[in-house]
Design an enzyme around this catalytic site. Structure first.
Site, mmCIF file in Angstrom:
data_model
loop_
_atom_site.group_PDB
_atom_site.id
_atom_site.type_symbol
_atom_site.label_atom_id
_atom_site.label_comp_id
_atom_site.label_asym_id
_atom_site.label_seq_id
_atom_site.Cartn_x
_atom_site.Cartn_y
_atom_site.Cartn_z
ATOM 1 N NE ARG A 50 -2.772 0.869 3.428
ATOM 2 C CZ ARG A 50 -3.450 0.818 4.528
ATOM 3 N NH1 ARG A 50 -4.447 0.500 4.677
ATOM 4 N NH2 ARG A 50 -2.973 0.850 5.651
ATOM 5 C CE LYS A 150 -1.758 4.932 6.373
ATOM 6 N NZ LYS A 150 -3.131 5.717 7.354
ATOM 7 C CD GLU A 183 -11.688 6.534 5.609
ATOM 8 O OE1 GLU A 183 -11.270 5.130 5.495
ATOM 9 O OE2 GLU A 183 -10.781 7.096 4.751
HETATM 10 N N1 PXG Z 1 -9.140 4.639 7.736
HETATM 11 C C1 PXG Z 1 -8.633 6.029 7.657
HETATM 12 C C2 PXG Z 1 -8.364 6.827 6.890
HETATM 13 C C3 PXG Z 1 -7.088 5.645 8.055
HETATM 14 O O1 PXG Z 1 -5.768 6.633 7.841
HETATM 15 C C4 PXG Z 1 -8.008 3.334 8.553
HETATM 16 C C5 PXG Z 1 -8.893 3.324 8.027
HETATM 17 C C6 PXG Z 1 -7.462 1.856 9.357
HETATM 18 O O2 PXG Z 1 -6.479 1.370 8.236
HETATM 19 P P1 PXG Z 1 -5.011 0.193 8.689
HETATM 20 O O3 PXG Z 1 -4.432 -0.271 6.994
HETATM 21 O O4 PXG Z 1 -4.883 -0.079 9.735
HETATM 22 O O5 PXG Z 1 -6.480 -0.898 9.257
HETATM 23 C C7 PXG Z 1 -6.873 4.229 8.876
HETATM 24 C C8 PXG Z 1 -5.461 4.087 9.353
HETATM 25 C C9 PXG Z 1 -4.632 6.951 14.910
HETATM 26 C C10 PXG Z 1 -3.774 6.853 13.085
HETATM 27 O O6 PXG Z 1 -3.965 7.735 15.447
HETATM 28 C C11 PXG Z 1 -4.657 5.612 11.935
HETATM 29 C C12 PXG Z 1 -3.963 6.022 10.894
HETATM 30 C C13 PXG Z 1 -2.876 6.709 10.595
HETATM 31 C C14 PXG Z 1 -2.641 7.509 11.132
HETATM 32 C C15 PXG Z 1 -3.097 7.156 12.793
HETATM 33 O O7 PXG Z 1 -5.552 5.723 14.753
HETATM 34 N N2 PXG Z 1 -4.464 4.690 9.474
#
Ligand code: PXG
Length: 289
Positions: A50, A150, A183
């Site tokens: 990713r 991302k 989301e």
């Molecule tokens: N949506 C968004 C916008 C994200 O940033 C997820 C979904 C979940 O994706 P994964 O691949 O982790 O299952 C994310 C995850 C935090 C934090 O502090 C979370 C994310 C990035 C930075 C910080 O909770 N990304």
């Protein structure tokens, strides 16, 4: 703590990048949040894939091949002697000048890897569930800045988080520009209705979460029907169960949305089962180090 910057390790106090780095000046870069459990990096290949897809989309050339990047993550974990960790992997466009032009940073991408102890949400949330709220800031339009990328530009999510916090909530539901559920600020969203699982399709303006994919994988294995389906707030309100998924949060139950109680107002049966299965998966799956 030892922080990896461009192949070298630095103590926390000395881990610094230039003020001309376009990651800082413009949020011009990409990142991943990864977890390791019991000396195994969970879904490492998927996270690296990713990261490279995000970089490809913004035409950012990463000066390592994927395998080298995986090895750099593992080396940083070993260097920090961490068995369970949260890893932040960042690639910026690198040092340029005060202009936007990415050509000024040509070939000088900055790679940063920070491995730290897990920052879990308070245990209370997992036992009792979260109350969340829909906020006015909508998720970035896919045709403007696609949420699949991302990128280091997280202001869209931070604004939503600020709105939730201002209203006394810890997490926000973000809608897309049509008013459908996208989301949360750092998590994907699922509901359970009559034993079936529903989550918005990833093309509707949400990140294709790796935890989301793991939940879909577990559900199929456990013969729970899953539908990637457009959802409105109404569907959330009348759901039997709701939960969020993300690398940081893992699986977290939701018991109230916009003041409406969800199901019986406590973490539901399917959610608890998925949480159990997810934790079991993180124990056995992953790249060993
Ligand atoms: N949506 C968004 C916008 C994200 O940033 C997820 C979904 C979940 O994706 P994964 O691949 O982790 O299952 C994310 C995850 C935090 C934090 O502090 C979370 C994310 C990035 C930075 C910080 O909770 N990304």
């Amino acid at each position: 703590m030892k922080i990896y910057i461009n192949g070298k390790y630095f103590a926390k106090e000395d881990a610094k990048v230039s003020v001309f780095d376009h990651g800082l000046l413009y949020g011009d870069g990409v990142f991943e949040g990864i977890r390791s459990y019991n000396r195994r990096v969970f879904k490492l290949e998927e996270h690296i894939e990713r990261l490279y897809e995000s970089a490809h989309s913004i035409m950012l050339k990463i000066p390592l091949v994927k395998k080298e990047m995986e090895q750099a993550v593992i080396a940083t974990l070993k260097e920090n002697k961490l068995d369970d960790a949260y890893i932040r992997l960042i690639v910026t466009r690198g040092e340029g000048d005060l202009g936007l032009d990415p050509r000024k940073c040509a070939g000088k991408a900055t790679i940063i890897i920070i491995a730290d102890k897990i920052s879990l949400y308070p245990e209370k949330f997992y036992k009792e569930g979260l109350a969340i709220i829909t906020v006015p800031t909508v998720r970035n339009l896919p045709e403007a800045l696609n949420p699949q990328i991302k990128s280091l530009n997280y202001l869209n999510n931070i604004l939503a988080k600020i709105e939730a916090v201002n209203l006394g909530y810890d997490e926000a539901i973000m809608l897309d520009s049509l008013g459908y559920v996208a989301e949360c600020t750092g998590d994907n969203i699922f509901i359970v209705k009559r034993g079936k699982l529903f989550t918005p399709p990833q093309c509707m303006g949400s990140l294709r979460g790796i935890t989301r994919d793991a939940v879909l994988e577990i559900s199929r294995r456990e013969h729970i029907a899953v539908h990637e389906h457009v959802l409105t707030r109404h569907e959330l309100y009348i759901s039997d169960e709701c939960f969020l998924t993300g690398t940081a949060a893992e699986i977290i139950p939701v018991i109230k949305i916009d003041g409406r109680q969800i199901g019986e107002g406590k973490p539901g049966k399917v959610t608890l089962e998925l949480m159990k299965n997810f934790h079991a998966l993180t124990r056995i799956e992953g790249t060993k180090y």
